[in-house]
Design a protein around this motif. Structure first.
Motif, PDB file in Angstrom:
ATOM      1  N   THR A  56       0.837  -1.192   0.000  1.00 16.30           N
ATOM      2  CA  THR A  56       0.000   0.000   0.000  1.00 16.30           C
ATOM      3  C   THR A  56       0.871   1.240   0.000  1.00 16.30           C
ATOM      4  O   THR A  56       2.103   1.153  -0.042  1.00 16.30           O
ATOM      5  CB  THR A  56      -0.963  -0.014   1.209  1.00 16.30           C
ATOM      6  OG1 THR A  56      -1.963   0.988   1.038  1.00 16.30           O
ATOM      7  CG2 THR A  56      -0.204   0.203   2.520  1.00 16.30           C
ATOM      8  N   LYS A  60      -2.666   9.598   1.247  1.00 17.89           N
ATOM      9  CA  LYS A  60      -3.821   9.493   0.364  1.00 17.89           C
ATOM     10  C   LYS A  60      -3.463   9.044  -1.050  1.00 17.89           C
ATOM     11  O   LYS A  60      -4.323   9.018  -1.929  1.00 17.89           O
ATOM     12  CB  LYS A  60      -4.553  10.831   0.303  1.00 17.89           C
ATOM     13  CG  LYS A  60      -5.132  11.262   1.651  1.00 17.89           C
ATOM     14  CD  LYS A  60      -5.888  12.569   1.531  1.00 17.89           C
ATOM     15  CE  LYS A  60      -6.484  12.975   2.880  1.00 17.89           C
ATOM     16  NZ  LYS A  60      -7.242  14.263   2.783  1.00 17.89           N
ATOM     17  N   ASN A 105      -4.906   2.640  -2.100  1.00 18.32           N
ATOM     18  CA  ASN A 105      -5.601   3.615  -1.266  1.00 18.32           C
ATOM     19  C   ASN A 105      -5.824   4.958  -1.947  1.00 18.32           C
ATOM     20  O   ASN A 105      -6.563   5.803  -1.425  1.00 18.32           O
ATOM     21  CB  ASN A 105      -4.826   3.840   0.029  1.00 18.32           C
ATOM     22  CG  ASN A 105      -3.376   4.219  -0.228  1.00 18.32           C
ATOM     23  OD1 ASN A 105      -2.654   3.469  -0.886  1.00 18.32           O
ATOM     24  ND2 ASN A 105      -2.941   5.364   0.266  1.00 18.32           N
ATOM     25  N   SER A 125      -9.575   1.811  -3.439  1.00 18.28           N
ATOM     26  CA  SER A 125     -10.473   2.804  -2.865  1.00 18.28           C
ATOM     27  C   SER A 125     -11.367   3.389  -3.946  1.00 18.28           C
ATOM     28  O   SER A 125     -10.969   3.512  -5.110  1.00 18.28           O
ATOM     29  CB  SER A 125      -9.656   3.929  -2.217  1.00 18.28           C
ATOM     30  OG  SER A 125     -10.445   5.072  -1.977  1.00 18.28           O
ATOM     31  N   ARG A 127     -11.878   6.307  -4.266  1.00 15.10           N
ATOM     32  CA  ARG A 127     -11.225   7.554  -4.665  1.00 15.10           C
ATOM     33  C   ARG A 127      -9.977   7.325  -5.514  1.00 15.10           C
ATOM     34  O   ARG A 127      -9.343   8.294  -5.969  1.00 15.10           O
ATOM     35  CB  ARG A 127     -10.839   8.357  -3.423  1.00 15.10           C
ATOM     36  CG  ARG A 127     -12.037   8.802  -2.584  1.00 15.10           C
ATOM     37  CD  ARG A 127     -11.571   9.507  -1.328  1.00 15.10           C
ATOM     38  NE  ARG A 127     -12.698   9.866  -0.461  1.00 15.10           N
ATOM     39  CZ  ARG A 127     -12.576  10.289   0.786  1.00 15.10           C
ATOM     40  NH1 ARG A 127     -11.360  10.413   1.320  1.00 15.10           N
ATOM     41  NH2 ARG A 127     -13.636  10.588   1.509  1.00 15.10           N
ATOM     42  N   PRO A 181     -15.135   1.575  -0.106  1.00 15.32           N
ATOM     43  CA  PRO A 181     -14.941   2.919   0.450  1.00 15.32           C
ATOM     44  C   PRO A 181     -13.518   3.077   0.985  1.00 15.32           C
ATOM     45  O   PRO A 181     -12.882   2.090   1.382  1.00 15.32           O
ATOM     46  CB  PRO A 181     -15.974   2.987   1.579  1.00 15.32           C
ATOM     47  CG  PRO A 181     -17.042   2.025   1.164  1.00 15.32           C
ATOM     48  CD  PRO A 181     -16.306   0.904   0.479  1.00 15.32           C
ATOM     49  N   PRO A 182     -12.999   4.305   1.007  1.00 18.50           N
ATOM     50  CA  PRO A 182     -11.602   4.528   1.399  1.00 18.50           C
ATOM     51  C   PRO A 182     -11.214   3.900   2.735  1.00 18.50           C
ATOM     52  O   PRO A 182     -10.129   3.330   2.868  1.00 18.50           O
ATOM     53  CB  PRO A 182     -11.487   6.055   1.450  1.00 18.50           C
ATOM     54  CG  PRO A 182     -12.538   6.533   0.507  1.00 18.50           C
ATOM     55  CD  PRO A 182     -13.667   5.557   0.603  1.00 18.50           C
ATOM     56  N   GLU A 183     -12.120   3.993   3.706  1.00 20.93           N
ATOM     57  CA  GLU A 183     -11.783   3.485   5.039  1.00 20.93           C
ATOM     58  C   GLU A 183     -11.765   1.958   5.112  1.00 20.93           C
ATOM     59  O   GLU A 183     -11.302   1.374   6.094  1.00 20.93           O
ATOM     60  CB  GLU A 183     -12.764   4.031   6.076  1.00 20.93           C
ATOM     61  CG  GLU A 183     -14.203   3.564   5.938  1.00 20.93           C
ATOM     62  CD  GLU A 183     -15.028   4.369   4.942  1.00 20.93           C
ATOM     63  OE1 GLU A 183     -16.272   4.178   4.930  1.00 20.93           O
ATOM     64  OE2 GLU A 183     -14.451   5.194   4.191  1.00 20.93           O
ATOM     65  N   GLU A 184     -12.244   1.312   4.057  1.00 22.71           N
ATOM     66  CA  GLU A 184     -12.300  -0.151   4.071  1.00 22.71           C
ATOM     67  C   GLU A 184     -11.184  -0.808   3.271  1.00 22.71           C
ATOM     68  O   GLU A 184     -11.091  -2.041   3.238  1.00 22.71           O
ATOM     69  CB  GLU A 184     -13.657  -0.626   3.536  1.00 22.71           C
ATOM     70  CG  GLU A 184     -14.834  -0.239   4.414  1.00 22.71           C
ATOM     71  CD  GLU A 184     -16.163  -0.715   3.854  1.00 22.71           C
ATOM     72  OE1 GLU A 184     -16.149  -1.633   2.996  1.00 22.71           O
ATOM     73  OE2 GLU A 184     -17.209  -0.178   4.251  1.00 22.71           O
TER      74      GLU A 184
END
Length: 257
Positions: A56, A60, A105, A125, A127, A181-184
């Motif tokens: 990763t 961001k 991510n 993500s 995003r 989703p980003p947090e996942e």
């Protein structure tokens, strides 16, 4: 095993490694970073305790591509040497004997999309964006790696135009396997990695070897090679343990991680 890098951070827990590109602000890849990535995945593969890795990016951005400063005065002779480092790095990731789960991510452009494509499984993500922008900075990129996933049409479109592809488009083009989703992103990637890590270690390594080696074989050649790997895995104690656990309706107990 020593993973003391400046820009490629490694944490290990019970045979599961998390490899994080950490070169703010965009995790751009310089020659030093290429060498750190290469050494990291060589060492992970050589460590018999390792079962799976998650790749990763810090912050961001997954990877913002090459450090363009490296290209400003890059002449032919130096470019040839530089690109040799790049090839060796990409090969180290592709050939790493353990599976690599990509936790994409954020933006994965240039080298970033290649690093993502070389992972075995890619979780992105919502995003995240993907691009091959090299056409705009006087170089050519890793389109051959992307073509393994996206096919000719999308790869040529991205290569010729440098256009950015959203995560939902990347999913449809098979550049990624799942969008969350980003947090996942990290929880999902870690869950997949944990599932892989629970399997027979020698079987997983042989499975990855087989998948890599048979990718360019025809069906008959590929299956013949797989059969040799099946015979090899049957020689391991983990194979018997797996079969016995199935018959006894229990979870297999492999060597401690």
């Amino acid at each position: 095993m020593d993973y003391e890098n400046r820009f490629v951070k490694v944490s290990v827990d019970r045979g599961l490694a998390v490899v994080t590109l950490d070169r703010p602000p965009a995790n751009a890849v310089s020659l030093e970073v290429y060498d750190e990535i290469r050494r990291t995945f060589h060492r992970l593969g050589e460590d018999p305790a390792m079962r799976v890795a998650v790749l990763t990016g810090a912050g961001k951005v997954f990877c913002g591509g090459n450090d363009v400063n490296d290209f400003v005065d890059l002449e032919f002779d130096r470019a040839t040497e530089y690109l040799a480092h790049v090839r060796l790095t990409f090969n180290a990731l592709y050939d790493c004997p353990i599976p690599v789960v990509g936790a994409i991510n954020g933006a994965a452009v240039g080298t970033g999309i290649v690093l993502a494509s070389l992972c075995d499984i890619r979780i992105a993500s919502e995003r995240a964006v993907f691009a091959l922008p090299e056409i705009d900075v006087g170089v050519l990129g890793g389109s051959r790696h992307v073509m393994r996933l996206a096919g000719q049409g999308m790869t040529r479109w991205m290569m010729y135009t440098g256009r950015r592809v959203r995560a939902d488009e990347a999913l449809r083009a098979r550049i990624v396997d799942e969008v969350v989703p980003p947090e996942e992103v990290m929880p999902r990637a870690m869950a997949i990695a944990e599932e892989i890590a629970s399997k027979s270690p020698p079987a997983i390594r042989l499975a990855k070897l087989g998948l890599n080696r048979t990718e360019d074989m025809n069906m008959k050649e590929g299956y013949e090679f797989e059969c040799t790997l099946t015979a090899a895995v049957r020689r391991t104690p983990e194979a018997r343990e797996g079969a016995m656990a199935f018959l006894e309706k229990r979870q297999p107990s492999y060597a401690a991680r």
